[in-house]
Enzyme design. Structure first.
Site, PDB file in Angstrom:
ATOM      1  N   THR A   1      -8.284  -5.117  -3.729  1.00 59.59           N
ATOM      2  CA  THR A   1      -8.502  -4.854  -2.307  1.00 59.59           C
ATOM      3  C   THR A   1      -9.985  -4.738  -1.950  1.00 59.59           C
ATOM      4  OG1 THR A   1      -7.988  -3.315  -0.511  1.00 59.59           O
ATOM      5  CG2 THR A   1      -8.112  -2.370  -2.723  1.00 59.59           C
TER       6      THR A   1
ATOM      7  N   CYS B   1       0.440   3.727   2.311  1.00 55.00           N
ATOM      8  CA  CYS B   1       0.133   4.405   3.573  1.00 55.00           C
ATOM      9  C   CYS B   1       1.365   4.999   4.246  1.00 55.00           C
ATOM     10  CB  CYS B   1      -0.570   3.444   4.524  1.00 55.00           C
ATOM     11  SG  CYS B   1      -2.112   2.772   3.869  1.00 55.00           S
TER      12      CYS B   1
ATOM     13  N   ARG C   1     -15.098   3.059   6.974  1.00 57.70           N
ATOM     14  CA  ARG C   1     -14.689   4.195   7.792  1.00 57.70           C
ATOM     15  C   ARG C   1     -15.789   5.243   7.940  1.00 57.70           C
ATOM     16  NH1 ARG C   1      -9.082   5.462   4.850  1.00 57.70           N
ATOM     17  NH2 ARG C   1     -10.436   4.940   3.074  1.00 57.70           N
TER      18      ARG C   1
ATOM     19  N   CYS D   1       0.857  -1.182   0.000  1.00 56.73           N
ATOM     20  CA  CYS D   1       0.000   0.000   0.000  1.00 56.73           C
ATOM     21  C   CYS D   1       0.894   1.233   0.000  1.00 56.73           C
ATOM     22  CB  CYS D   1      -0.920  -0.005   1.226  1.00 56.73           C
ATOM     23  SG  CYS D   1      -0.030   0.151   2.804  1.00 56.73           S
TER      24      CYS D   1
ATOM     25  N   ASP E   1     -15.375  -0.115   2.286  1.00 59.30           N
ATOM     26  CA  ASP E   1     -14.750   0.903   3.128  1.00 59.30           C
ATOM     27  C   ASP E   1     -15.702   1.173   4.284  1.00 59.30           C
ATOM     28  OD1 ASP E   1     -13.600   3.152   4.318  1.00 59.30           O
ATOM     29  OD2 ASP E   1     -12.927   3.980   2.409  1.00 59.30           O
TER      30      ASP E   1
END
Length: 210
Positions: free
Chosen positions: A123, A77, A137, A75, A135
């Site tokens: 992913t 990140c 979040r 990734c 997702d």
């Protein structure tokens, strides 16, 4: 537009030195909170001088143990975190480090998704195959943190349009979205392409094709 949930207050402030693997170092003020909606231990890192502007530069960075700590190349990140700290320190602003491993599905589920990605899924497809959201979040706690810090308007350092949408809905005005760099490796190209194609991240795919 929805009102930001009330109740979050600053718990503590402490200055801590940050140092990255390439030698870059800076001091940040770490801020913790009482009363966050999800009960998680999110932390704000105040960098530079955010009082120099009424519109600080802010990044909502979701925790990534594999990328942020262990330097995984699957990734982007870790490089995004490193870039964000330096850019925010220069501009004056805040990095919210949010405990949302694996886009909110948790570390173990993320590693299960990695195993499925090794079979050819991207992913997002891997999350769906596990019966999980693409997702998960929610940025309610992020809006609470910003409100507790007196921030109601900001420039958002992000390629993810959902972050701006959620903050706007929660009463935080996003004046502009500032794209992050593109950090591609041979191991992360499919991941970056999936983010652009599935969720509209503003990633220049020509930059990651090679």
């Amino acid at each position: 537009m929805h009102a930001t949930p009330a109740g979050a207050t600053v718990r503590s402030r402490v200055r801590i030195p940050l140092r990255f693997a390439d030698g870059y170092a800076v001091t940040a003020e770490a801020v913790t909170f009482h009363g966050l909606a999800d009960g998680a231990e999110h932390v704000a890192l105040v960098l530079g001088d955010p009082t120099g502007s009424d519109t600080p530069l802010v990044r909502l960075h979701s925790e990534c143990l594999t990328g942020d700590v262990f330097g995984s190349a699957r990734c982007d990140c870790g490089p995004q975190l490193r870039e964000a700290v330096q850019r925010i320190d220069a501009a004056g602003g805040i990095l919210l480090y949010l405990r949302q491993e694996g886009r909110g599905i948790g570390l173990y589920n993320k590693l299960d998704a990695y195993a499925l990605q090794d079979t050819g899924l991207d992913t997002y497809e891997a999350n769906t195959a596990l019966g999980l959201p693409e997702d998960a979040r929610d940025y309610t706690a992020a809006a609470q943190m910003l409100t507790a810090l007196g921030v109601r308007k900001l420039d958002l350092l992000s390629n993810n349009p959902d972050k701006a949408r959620q903050l706007d809905d929660l009463g935080i005005l996003v004046r502009t979205t500032v794209p992050t760099g593109v950090f591609a490796t041979g191991s992360s190209v499919r991941y970056l392409q999936a983010k652009a194609q599935h969720t509209g991240h503003t990633i220049e795919l020509a930059c990651v094709a090679g």
